[in-house]
Design a protein around this motif. Sequence first.
Motif, PDB file in Angstrom:
ATOM      1  N   PHE A  45       0.873  -1.172   0.000  1.00  0.00           N
ATOM      2  CA  PHE A  45       0.000   0.000   0.000  1.00  0.00           C
ATOM      3  C   PHE A  45       0.908   1.219   0.000  1.00  0.00           C
ATOM      4  O   PHE A  45       1.615   1.481   0.963  1.00  0.00           O
ATOM      5  N   ASP A  72       0.047  -1.526 -10.574  1.00  0.00           N
ATOM      6  CA  ASP A  72      -0.934  -0.708  -9.860  1.00  0.00           C
ATOM      7  C   ASP A  72      -2.334  -1.291 -10.083  1.00  0.00           C
ATOM      8  O   ASP A  72      -2.857  -1.257 -11.195  1.00  0.00           O
ATOM      9  N   SER A 126      -5.021  -0.386  -8.133  1.00  0.00           N
ATOM     10  CA  SER A 126      -5.956   0.461  -7.365  1.00  0.00           C
ATOM     11  C   SER A 126      -7.331   0.500  -8.011  1.00  0.00           C
ATOM     12  O   SER A 126      -8.347   0.467  -7.304  1.00  0.00           O
ATOM     13  N   ALA A 127      -7.400   0.595  -9.343  1.00  0.00           N
ATOM     14  CA  ALA A 127      -8.702   0.656 -10.013  1.00  0.00           C
ATOM     15  C   ALA A 127      -9.284  -0.750 -10.167  1.00  0.00           C
ATOM     16  O   ALA A 127     -10.485  -0.961  -9.942  1.00  0.00           O
ATOM     17  N   ASP A 168      -2.174   6.225  -1.567  1.00  0.00           N
ATOM     18  CA  ASP A 168      -3.516   5.818  -1.987  1.00  0.00           C
ATOM     19  C   ASP A 168      -3.486   4.653  -2.963  1.00  0.00           C
ATOM     20  O   ASP A 168      -4.523   4.138  -3.347  1.00  0.00           O
ATOM     21  N   ARG A 169      -2.284   4.277  -3.402  1.00  0.00           N
ATOM     22  CA  ARG A 169      -2.188   3.258  -4.446  1.00  0.00           C
ATOM     23  C   ARG A 169      -1.991   1.859  -3.878  1.00  0.00           C
ATOM     24  O   ARG A 169      -1.355   1.678  -2.847  1.00  0.00           O
ATOM     25  N   VAL A 170      -2.576   0.908  -4.566  1.00  0.00           N
ATOM     26  CA  VAL A 170      -2.435  -0.490  -4.161  1.00  0.00           C
ATOM     27  C   VAL A 170      -1.617  -1.179  -5.244  1.00  0.00           C
ATOM     28  O   VAL A 170      -1.993  -1.165  -6.422  1.00  0.00           O
ATOM     29  N   VAL A 171      -0.478  -1.722  -4.850  1.00  0.00           N
ATOM     30  CA  VAL A 171       0.454  -2.265  -5.836  1.00  0.00           C
ATOM     31  C   VAL A 171       0.631  -3.770  -5.608  1.00  0.00           C
ATOM     32  O   VAL A 171       0.989  -4.210  -4.515  1.00  0.00           O
TER      33      VAL A 171
END
Length: 226
Positions: free
Chosen positions: A78, A89, A91-92, A81-84
């Motif tokens: 994390f 990435d 996140s979306a 704000d991004r989830v990798v």
Amino acid sequence: MSTATSPLPKVIAIDGPTASGKGTVASLVAAQLGYHYLDSGAIYRVLAVASEHAALDVAKPEHQDALVKLAWSLPVEFVGDRVVLQGLDVSAAIRTEEAGLHASKLAVVPDIRAGLLQRQRDFRKAPGLVADGRDMGSVVFPDASLKVFLTASAQVRAERRVRQIEGRGQKADFQAIHADLVARDERDMQRAVAPLKPYPDSRVLDCSDMGIEQVVQTIIGWAQSV
Ligand code: DC
């Protein structure tokens, strides 16, 4: 030499059904208190995306062992704000309805839940943590100083989800979203392990007729009184 250990950082647990607004509320409460924030659903969603990448299907018994292994070793980071996920990435990708439904199917398997447990507990750092999910106050942080069960009617939650999706410039079908949401609630509530339900020591907050700020201030008021 003193043997006293310092107390663990405080946890505010906010559990509730999908689209109850708990993510928005929990992150605002965390920001106002200067606490860390754990979106535990994101971890289940990342596992859903990772299992798709690995072509693993929770409905196939022969894939169970590999899925459990993936839960224990999930290479997620994390970053703000991004989830990798392994440098990618996601996140979306984790925010789609599909990823949510898939996550709820994985979340039924006890060994998968066990694999994700410590990863969630690692978010508990000073000065405190606000954690949102389904079992934050029951299984992950049973010693949370405040446990909130945040809910709203299925109608209101489906309307919110539609607004969220349309806000991203995508089309949303209210009937389909309402049906998915009810099916997901049903699965989350009926599962044998860590079912979604208010516990005896949680405070139930029905926010169907409340604005976000009112919900946030109610929880902060409670947090200050415990
Ligand atoms: O909160 P969410 O919609 O992002 O969560 C996605 C799914 O993950 C949810 O349907 C059930 C599962 N989940 C869970 O079982 N336990 C949690 N603490 C968080 C999520």
